[in-house]
Design a protein around this motif. Structure first.
Motif, short mmCIF file in Angstrom:
data_model
loop_
_atom_site.label_atom_id
_atom_site.label_comp_id
_atom_site.label_asym_id
_atom_site.label_seq_id
_atom_site.Cartn_x
_atom_site.Cartn_y
_atom_site.Cartn_z
N ASP A 89 -73.04 -1.19 23.52
CA ASP A 89 -73.61 -0.22 24.67
C ASP A 89 -74.69 -0.67 25.49
OD1 ASP A 89 -71.64 1.27 23.48
OD2 ASP A 89 -72.79 2.30 22.03
N LEU A 90 -75.71 -1.68 25.02
CA LEU A 90 -76.89 -1.98 25.61
C LEU A 90 -76.37 -3.23 26.59
CD1 LEU A 90 -79.33 -3.20 22.80
CD2 LEU A 90 -79.42 -1.20 24.26
N LEU A 91 -75.43 -3.62 26.46
CA LEU A 91 -75.07 -4.69 27.39
C LEU A 91 -75.07 -4.78 28.79
CD1 LEU A 91 -72.47 -6.87 25.07
CD2 LEU A 91 -74.95 -7.60 25.63
N PRO A 92 -74.20 -3.30 29.32
CA PRO A 92 -73.97 -3.18 30.63
C PRO A 92 -75.66 -3.38 31.39
CG PRO A 92 -72.71 -1.89 29.45
CD PRO A 92 -73.48 -2.57 28.58
N ARG A 93 -76.25 -2.75 30.90
CA ARG A 93 -77.73 -2.73 31.40
C ARG A 93 -78.41 -4.14 31.56
NH1 ARG A 93 -82.82 -1.77 28.77
NH2 ARG A 93 -81.95 -1.04 26.76
N ALA A 102 -74.12 -15.23 32.97
CA ALA A 102 -72.71 -15.33 32.09
C ALA A 102 -72.82 -14.17 30.79
CB ALA A 102 -72.29 -16.60 31.37
N VAL A 103 -71.74 -13.91 30.36
CA VAL A 103 -71.68 -13.18 29.04
C VAL A 103 -71.61 -14.28 27.85
CG1 VAL A 103 -70.29 -11.41 27.74
CG2 VAL A 103 -70.63 -11.05 30.26
N ALA A 124 -64.02 -8.11 28.83
CA ALA A 124 -63.71 -7.29 29.84
C ALA A 124 -65.08 -6.77 30.57
CB ALA A 124 -63.14 -5.87 29.01
N LEU A 125 -66.09 -6.84 29.80
CA LEU A 125 -67.45 -6.57 30.51
C LEU A 125 -67.83 -7.84 31.61
CD1 LEU A 125 -69.86 -5.83 27.36
CD2 LEU A 125 -69.16 -4.23 29.72
N ALA A 126 -67.29 -9.04 31.15
CA ALA A 126 -67.53 -10.11 32.02
C ALA A 126 -66.66 -9.82 33.41
CB ALA A 126 -67.02 -11.59 31.48
N VAL A 127 -65.54 -9.49 33.10
CA VAL A 127 -64.61 -9.03 34.30
C VAL A 127 -65.32 -7.87 35.32
CG1 VAL A 127 -62.54 -8.21 35.26
CG2 VAL A 127 -62.62 -9.98 33.50
#
Ligand SMILES: [Zn+2]
Length: 283
Positions: A89-93, A102-103, A124-127
Motif C-alpha cells: 500500500d506504500l508503493l504507489p506513493r 523501475a519497480v 500490475a503496479l509497474a504497468v
C-alpha cells in the motif's frame, strides 16, 4: 570507460566503495530495494529505507560525481511475511517519485503462493505507473524459477521490453532471450557468473538487451566487477564501442523507459543533503 551499474546495493557498501567506483569509471547506478538481512517487522521501516534510497544514498553517490537512481518494491523474500505485506500500500506513493526508475526487485525467492501474489501485484503496479520492472530470479532451482517468472511476466500483460530478468547464467540465458525481456547478469568474485564467463555469453549471444551488474551487497561481492568485465571484453577482441553499449548505453536505454533517468551535468558533484556533515568530516 564509462560505466552504469544497473543493479548494486550501495546501502551495504562503504563510502570508500563509491570512491573506488568513481575512479574505475562508474558514473551512474541503480540501487534496487531489497532484503536487508535482518527481517523487518513493520512497513514503517520500509518507508525509512525507501527514503534513504531516494535521499541519503544519492547524496553519498553525488560526493563522487556518481548519479544514483533506485527501484522500489517489496522484495520476494519478505513478501512471505504477513507483517510486511502492507508495504504494497506504500508503493504507489513511492513509484511517483523522481529518482525511481523501475519497480524492483520483484520475483521469486522460494516460489511460494505468497510470492506469486506479490509478484503479480507489483507487475500490475509497474504497468499502472508506466515503469519498467526489475525481476530477481531465485538462486536455487534457477531454471524452473526462471520459467515460472517468464510465465507470470507474460500473464501480466507488461511489455517484455520493459522487463529485465536478472541473475541469469548459461542455463537461463536462452529462455529469457526468447521472451523479449532484457537479460541481467550479476558478476560475482568467486561464485556464479565471472567476467570471463560473461564474455563468452556476449560472444555467443551478442550485446543486444544485455545488462551487466555487480549486484554488490552484504555478501562477498565486488563493485568493480563491471569494470573487470569491460576489460575482459576488450582483451577478448570486443571494441570500445561494444563495451560502451553493454556497460553504458544498454542500462541507459532500459531505465530510460521510465522517463526519469537524470544523467545531465554528470560532472557536477556538488550535491547537498540537509543536516549532513558526516561525509565532509564533521561529526
Ligand atoms: Zn539485488
Amino acid at each position: 570507460m564509462r560505466i552504469f551499474d544497473p543493479h548494486i546495493h550501495m546501502t551495504s557498501r562503504t563510502t570508500d566503495d563509491y570512491e573506488r567506483m568513481a575512479a574505475a569509471g562508474v558514473r551512474a547506478l541503480v540501487e534496487p530495494a531489497f532484503w536487508l538481512g535482518q527481517p523487518r517487522t513493520s512497513p514503517d521501516t520500509f518507508a525509512d529505507y525507501f527514503d534513504s534510497l531516494l535521499g541519503w544514498e544519492p547524496f553519498r553517490a553525488g560526493q563522487f560525481g556518481i548519479r544514483h537512481h533506485a527501484t522500489i518494491a517489496l522484495n520476494p523474500k519478505e513478501a512471505n511475511d504477513p507483517r510486511c505485506r502492507p508495504v504494497l500500500d506504500l508503493l504507489p506513493r513511492y513509484l511517483e517519485k523522481d529518482g525511481v526508475v523501475a519497480v524492483g526487485e520483484i520475483g521469486y525467492d522460494s516460489m511460494t503462493p505468497e510470492e506469486d501474489e506479490v509478484f503479480a501485484a507489483q507487475l500490475a503496479l509497474a504497468v499502472a505507473h508506466e515503469l519498467p520492472a526489475l525481476v530477481h530470479t531465485p538462486h536455487r532451482d534457477k531454471a524452473r524459477g526462471t520459467e515460472r517468472t517468464l510465465a507470470v511476466v507474460a500473464e501480466s500483460g507488461i511489455d517484455p521490453g520493459r522487463v529485465a530478468v536478472d541473475h541469469l547464467n548459461e542455463v537461463t540465458v536462452e529462455l529469457v532471450r526468447d521472451s523479449g525481456c532484457w537479460l541481467g547478469f550479476s558478476i560475482y568474485p568467486d561464485t556464479k557468473m565471472s567476467p570471463d564467463r560473461m564474455v563468452e555469453l556476449l560472444r555467443r549471444y551478442g550485446t543486444e538487451r544485455m545488462l551487466v551488474n555487480s549486484a554488490a551487497d552484504w555478501g562477498r561481492s565486488d563493485p568493480l566487477l563491471t569494470r573487470a568485465t569491460g576489460e575482459a571484453m576488450l582483451l577478448a577482441g570486443f571494441t570500445a564501442d561494444d563495451v560502451d553499449r553493454v556497460l553504458w548505453r544498454n542500462p541507459v536505454e532500459f531505465y530510460g523507459q521510465s522517463g526519469r533517468l537524470d544523467l545531465a551535468d554528470l560532472d557536477d558533484a556538488d550535491a547537498t543533503f540537509e543536516g549532513n556533515s558526516i561525509l565532509r568530516g564533521g561529526n
